[in-house]
Design an enzyme around this catalytic site. Structure first.
Site, PDB file in Angstrom:
ATOM      1  CG  ASN A  64      -0.709  -4.053  -9.421  1.00  0.00           C
ATOM      2  OD1 ASN A  64      -0.846  -4.573 -10.528  1.00  0.00           O
ATOM      3  ND2 ASN A  64      -0.400  -2.765  -9.260  1.00  0.00           N
ATOM      4  CE  LYS A 107       3.246  -2.581  -9.217  1.00  0.00           C
ATOM      5  NZ  LYS A 107       4.224  -1.662  -8.629  1.00  0.00           N
ATOM      6  CG  HIS A 113      -0.735   1.649  -9.446  1.00  0.00           C
ATOM      7  ND1 HIS A 113       0.548   2.046  -9.722  1.00  0.00           N
ATOM      8  CD2 HIS A 113      -0.650   0.686  -8.495  1.00  0.00           C
ATOM      9  CE1 HIS A 113       1.373   1.336  -8.956  1.00  0.00           C
ATOM     10  NE2 HIS A 113       0.674   0.509  -8.214  1.00  0.00           N
ATOM     11  CD  GLU A 172       3.679   0.978 -11.119  1.00  0.00           C
ATOM     12  OE1 GLU A 172       2.975   0.128 -11.696  1.00  0.00           O
ATOM     13  OE2 GLU A 172       4.382   0.714 -10.125  1.00  0.00           O
ATOM     14  CD  GLU A 214      -0.205   0.799  -4.238  1.00  0.00           C
ATOM     15  OE1 GLU A 214       0.146  -0.351  -3.963  1.00  0.00           O
ATOM     16  OE2 GLU A 214      -0.285   1.220  -5.402  1.00  0.00           O
ATOM     17  N   GLY A 218       8.155  -0.529  -5.106  1.00  0.00           N
ATOM     18  CA  GLY A 218       9.235  -1.162  -5.859  1.00  0.00           C
ATOM     19  C   GLY A 218      10.625  -0.740  -5.409  1.00  0.00           C
ATOM     20  CB  SER A 253       8.476  -2.139  -0.292  1.00  0.00           C
ATOM     21  OG  SER A 253       9.056  -1.560  -1.451  1.00  0.00           O
TER      22      SER A 253
HETATM   23  P1  13P Z   1       5.704  -3.238  -4.652  1.00  0.00           P
HETATM   24  O1  13P Z   1       5.034  -4.156  -3.650  1.00  0.00           O
HETATM   25  O2  13P Z   1       6.486  -3.975  -5.680  1.00  0.00           O
HETATM   26  O3  13P Z   1       6.431  -2.134  -3.983  1.00  0.00           O
HETATM   27  O4  13P Z   1       4.485  -2.551  -5.484  1.00  0.00           O
HETATM   28  C1  13P Z   1       3.442  -1.974  -4.791  1.00  0.00           C
HETATM   29  C2  13P Z   1       2.377  -1.601  -5.752  1.00  0.00           C
HETATM   30  O5  13P Z   1       2.537  -0.712  -6.561  1.00  0.00           O
HETATM   31  C3  13P Z   1       1.126  -2.359  -5.717  1.00  0.00           C
HETATM   32  O6  13P Z   1       0.131  -1.746  -6.491  1.00  0.00           O
END
Ligand code: 13P
Length: 258
Positions: free
Chosen positions: A10, A12, A98, A100, A170, A176, A216
Site C-alpha cells: 500500500n 499510500k 483502511h 487512515e 491491521e 507506521g 510495520s
Molecule cells: P506500515 O507497514 O507502514 O506500518 O503500514 C501498514 C499499512 O497501513 C498498510 O496498509
C-alpha cells in the site's frame, strides 16, 4: 486446502508517476522468482495507476489495486472515483476500510460496507481492512472492535462474491509505528476472524479466505508472522516503497511450505 500467500504494497500518498513506474518495474523484476508461490500486489495513488498498470504485466499473481473508491457508479460526487472507473483503468482490486480512511476521513462501518459491496459487484478484488486502536486493545476491546467491523460487512456479501474478499487485519497501533504485533497477537486475532467467517459464511469459505496482516511488516519480521497458520501474507506500507526490501518480504512468504 492450502491458501496462497498474498503480499500487497500500500503505497499510500507517495510517489509521482515516474517514481511509481520505476518502483512497479523494480518490484516485478525483483519478485520474479516467487511469482508462482506468492500473489504480489501494488496500490499506488490514483494518478499513478495507469502508469503502474502499463508497467505490471497481466498475470494472475500480479495485482494492481486502487486505495479507495466511491460506491455510486456516477453522478454529482465531485472529486470521487467509482469502482467502474478503477476497473476501466485495468485495476484488479481496491483497498477499502483502511484505518487512515476510518480515522482521518471519518468513514463509518456503514459507508465502508456500501463501498465493499459496490466494489465486489464491479468484479474487483477487495482488501477489506479492520483493526483496533491502542486504547481499544489496552481496554480489552480488541475483538469487540474488530468483530464489529467484520460484522458490518461480511454478512452482506453474496455467496458468489466471497472469494474476491481479502481481510487485512491491521492493528492501528502497529501502522507506521515500527511496533509490529507479535506473531502470537496477530495469530490470535486472525483465528478469531476466521472463526467468525465460518459462522457468518461457512467452513469452506472461511478456510479459503485470505487474511493479511498489516502494521510495520518488514523484511526482518515477515517470516515469523507468515509462519502463523492463519496469516496469509501482508499489507505492507513503508517497507513496500523499497523494491528490494519488499521483495525480501515476498521471498519470506515464498519460503514457507504450507
Ligand atoms: P506500515 O507497514 O507502514 O506500518 O503500514 C501498514 C499499512 O497501513 C498498510 O496498509
Amino acid at each position: 486446502m492450502s491458501r496462497k500467500f498474498h503480499v500487497y504494497g500500500n503505497w499510500k500518498l507517495h510517489n509521482n508517476i515516474a517514481a511509481s513506474r520505476a518502483l512497479a518495474d523494480a518490484v516485478v523484476s525483483a519478485t520474479a522468482d516467487s511469482r508462482d508461490r506468492v500473489v504480489t500486489g501494488m496500490a499506488p495513488v490514483f494518478t499513478s495507476l495507469a502508469a503502474v498498470r502499463e508497467t505490471v504485466p497481466a498475470h494472475p499473481h500480479l495485482m494492481v489495486l486502487g486505495q479507495n473508491g466511491y460506491p455510486a457508479p456516477k453522478g454529482a460526487f465531485t472529486g470521487e472515483i467509482s469502482f467502474a472507473l478503477l476497473k476501466d483503468l485495468g485495476c484488479d482490486g481496491v483497498i477499502l476500510g483502511h484505518s487512515e480512511r476510518r480515522q482521518i476521513f471519518h468513514e463509518t462501518d456503514a459507508f465502508i460496507n456500501e463501498k465493499v459491496q459496490a466494489a465486489l459487484a464491479t468484479n474487483l478484488q477487495v482488501v477489506f481492512c479492520v483493526g483496533e486502536t491502542l486504547e481499544e486493545r489496552e481496554s480489552g476491546r480488541t475483538w469487540e472492535v474488530v468483530g464489529g467491523q467484520i460484522d458490518a460487512v461480511l454478512p452482506h456479501v453474496a455467496a458468489d462474491l466471497r472469494a474476491r474478499l481479502i481481510v487485512a487485519y491491521e492493528p492501528v497501533w502497529a501502522i507506521g509505528t515500527g511496533r509490529t504485533a507479535t506473531p502470537a497477537q496477530a495469530q490470535e486475532v486472525h483465528k478469531q476472524i476466521r472463526d467468525r467467517i465460518a459462522q457468518l459464511w461457512d467452513a469452506t469459505a472461511a478456510a479459503e479466505c485470505i487474511i493479511q496482516y498489516g502494521g510495520s511488516v518488514k523484511a526482518d519480521n515477515a517470516a515469523e508472522l507468515f509462519a502463523c497458520p492463519d496469516i496469509d501474507g501482508g499489507l505492507v506500507g513503508g517497507a513496500a516503497l523499497d523494491a528490494a526490501g519488499f521483495a525480501k518480504i515476498i521471498a519470506a512468504a515464498a519460503a514457507i511450505q504450507r
